[in-house]
Write an enzyme that holds these catalytic residues in place. Structure first.
Site, PDB file in Angstrom:
ATOM      1  N   HIS A  34      45.521  -0.117 -37.396  1.00  0.00           N
ATOM      2  CA  HIS A  34      47.044  -0.739 -38.244  1.00  0.00           C
ATOM      3  C   HIS A  34      48.212  -0.147 -37.329  1.00  0.00           C
ATOM      4  O   HIS A  34      49.072  -1.101 -37.168  1.00  0.00           O
ATOM      5  CB  HIS A  34      46.919  -0.162 -39.594  1.00  0.00           C
ATOM      6  CG  HIS A  34      45.899  -0.676 -40.323  1.00  0.00           C
ATOM      7  ND1 HIS A  34      45.051   0.207 -41.027  1.00  0.00           N
ATOM      8  CD2 HIS A  34      45.605  -1.899 -41.087  1.00  0.00           C
ATOM      9  CE1 HIS A  34      44.242  -0.651 -41.838  1.00  0.00           C
ATOM     10  NE2 HIS A  34      44.621  -1.841 -41.785  1.00  0.00           N
ATOM     11  N   GLY A 144      44.986  -8.063 -35.679  1.00  0.00           N
ATOM     12  CA  GLY A 144      44.073  -7.296 -34.905  1.00  0.00           C
ATOM     13  C   GLY A 144      42.799  -8.250 -34.294  1.00  0.00           C
ATOM     14  O   GLY A 144      42.248  -9.186 -35.007  1.00  0.00           O
TER      15      GLY A 144
HETATM   16  P1  AMP Z   1      43.227  -5.176 -43.019  1.00  0.00           P
HETATM   17  O1  AMP Z   1      44.068  -4.075 -43.725  1.00  0.00           O
HETATM   18  O2  AMP Z   1      41.852  -4.714 -42.799  1.00  0.00           O
HETATM   19  O3  AMP Z   1      43.787  -6.420 -43.505  1.00  0.00           O
HETATM   20  O4  AMP Z   1      43.930  -5.136 -41.498  1.00  0.00           O
HETATM   21  C1  AMP Z   1      45.083  -5.565 -41.264  1.00  0.00           C
HETATM   22  C2  AMP Z   1      45.290  -5.908 -39.844  1.00  0.00           C
HETATM   23  O5  AMP Z   1      44.928  -4.754 -39.037  1.00  0.00           O
HETATM   24  C3  AMP Z   1      44.512  -7.210 -39.317  1.00  0.00           C
HETATM   25  O6  AMP Z   1      45.055  -7.921 -38.403  1.00  0.00           O
HETATM   26  C4  AMP Z   1      43.183  -6.383 -38.765  1.00  0.00           C
HETATM   27  O7  AMP Z   1      42.519  -7.192 -37.976  1.00  0.00           O
HETATM   28  C5  AMP Z   1      43.938  -5.175 -37.864  1.00  0.00           C
HETATM   29  N1  AMP Z   1      42.730  -4.164 -37.744  1.00  0.00           N
HETATM   30  C6  AMP Z   1      41.949  -3.883 -38.468  1.00  0.00           C
HETATM   31  N2  AMP Z   1      41.127  -2.983 -37.904  1.00  0.00           N
HETATM   32  C7  AMP Z   1      41.550  -2.913 -36.519  1.00  0.00           C
HETATM   33  C8  AMP Z   1      41.046  -2.142 -35.569  1.00  0.00           C
HETATM   34  N3  AMP Z   1      40.078  -1.089 -35.469  1.00  0.00           N
HETATM   35  N4  AMP Z   1      41.953  -2.565 -34.201  1.00  0.00           N
HETATM   36  C9  AMP Z   1      42.778  -3.236 -34.239  1.00  0.00           C
HETATM   37  N5  AMP Z   1      43.264  -3.823 -35.491  1.00  0.00           N
HETATM   38  C10 AMP Z   1      42.694  -3.907 -36.385  1.00  0.00           C
END
Ligand code: AMP
Length: 277
Positions: A34, A144
């Site tokens: 994030h 991501g």
């Molecule tokens: P989430 O809180 O899981 O909904 O993720 C929020 C954003 O962070 C989304 O766009 C995810 O794809 C991105 N994201 C989560 N994990 C990773 C990671 N390991 N590397 C890059 N982006 C990530």
């Protein structure tokens, strides 16, 4: 850094600051993945908004909504040094007021892979992201590659609904041993943490075949399945070798290709992917 809960406060902050805005949507419990999105937004935009909202409509009835990890204080401490202008942390009642009945749906792209296993998931994702876009009105929004299908679906929705927003898809951030960072990694205890490496190991094995010249997609899928089957704590949900743009399963790898998978490690559902070509 300001913190907004209701829409009026968010909009007051947003409209008081001219210049370009970047939005980073999250469900909180932040990790380095994030933070990499937030840093990129900060580098490319005059102002940055981060949303923290565990979106109930993207969880299925038997999924982990009530158990999903939350720690707002810790999240705010992690965001504070990054120069974010506003953190928006709406309540479910603000996002889905009583009588709510409006949905955004992307069709074909949401059917395979994650969509096949989590049938209402993407309807929840596209609806909440459309609402975030409407509320924040960013110039750029950061997602991501970790959630590869989600990124593809958001790009499609943005084009289809004519949002004047540039979608920036950022690389997967991994732990030093290869595990893709995820808020759900918190669930991995004891031997499950080690077993979770099977996802990146399977992807690396398929990529090694590809690098050695293999272009038969079924052979790449078979290699990933073989590696996963060798890990007793892992239960495969799907492996895929698909066209990067349409997400249709391939027979032969020619252009840009997405290798992806979902695997249960004990009770924890993990996803990971690599892009070929
Ligand atoms: P989430 O809180 O899981 O909904 O993720 C929020 C954003 O962070 C989304 O766009 C995810 O794809 C991105 N994201 C989560 N994990 C990773 C990671 N390991 N590397 C890059 N982006 C990530």
């Amino acid at each position: 850094m300001e913190i907004a809960i209701d829409l009026d406060k968010l909009w007051a902050i947003r409209s008081a600051l001219p210049g370009t805005w970047g939005l980073v949507p999250t469900m909180g419990y932040l990790h380095e993945g994030h933070l990499s999105l937030i840093r990129r937004a900060k580098a490319e935009c005059d102002h940055v908004a981060v949303s923290i909202f565990v979106n109930p409509t993207q969880f299925g009835p038997s999924e982990d909504l009530s158990k999903y990890p939350r720690d707002l204080e810790r999240d705010l401490r992690l965001i504070e040094p990054l120069g974010v202008d506003v953190v928006w942390n709406p309540t479910p009642e603000i996002m889905y007021p009583s009588g709510y009945q409006t949905w955004v749906e992307v069709e074909a792209l949401t059917k395979p892979l994650e969509g096949a296993i989590r049938p209402s998931h993407f309807r929840g994702v596209t609806t909440v992201v459309a609402k975030l876009f409407n509320a924040v009105q960013p110039h750029k929004a950061y997602f991501g590659q970790k959630d590869a299908q989600q990124a593809a679906v958001i790009c499609r929705m943005t084009r289809d609904l004519s949002y004047p927003i540039k979608i920036v898809v950022c690389p997967i951030v991994r732990e030093t041993d290869g595990l893709a960072m995820s808020s759900r990694n918190k669930y991995l205890e004891g031997a499950d943490r080690q077993a979770a490496l099977v996802l990146s190991r399977a992807l690396t094995a398929a990529k090694a075949l590809y690098d050695a010249g293999e272009r038969d997609a079924e052979k790449l899928r078979a290699r990933m399945k073989e590696v996963i089957a060798a890990e007793p704590r892992a239960q495969m949900q799907y492996v895929s070798c698909a066209d990067y743009d349409t997400l249709a399963e391939l027979e032969t790898v020619t252009g840009k290709t997405l290798l992806s998978m979902a695997v249960m490690i004990g009770k924890t559902r993990l996803i990971d992917n690599f892009v070929l070509g």
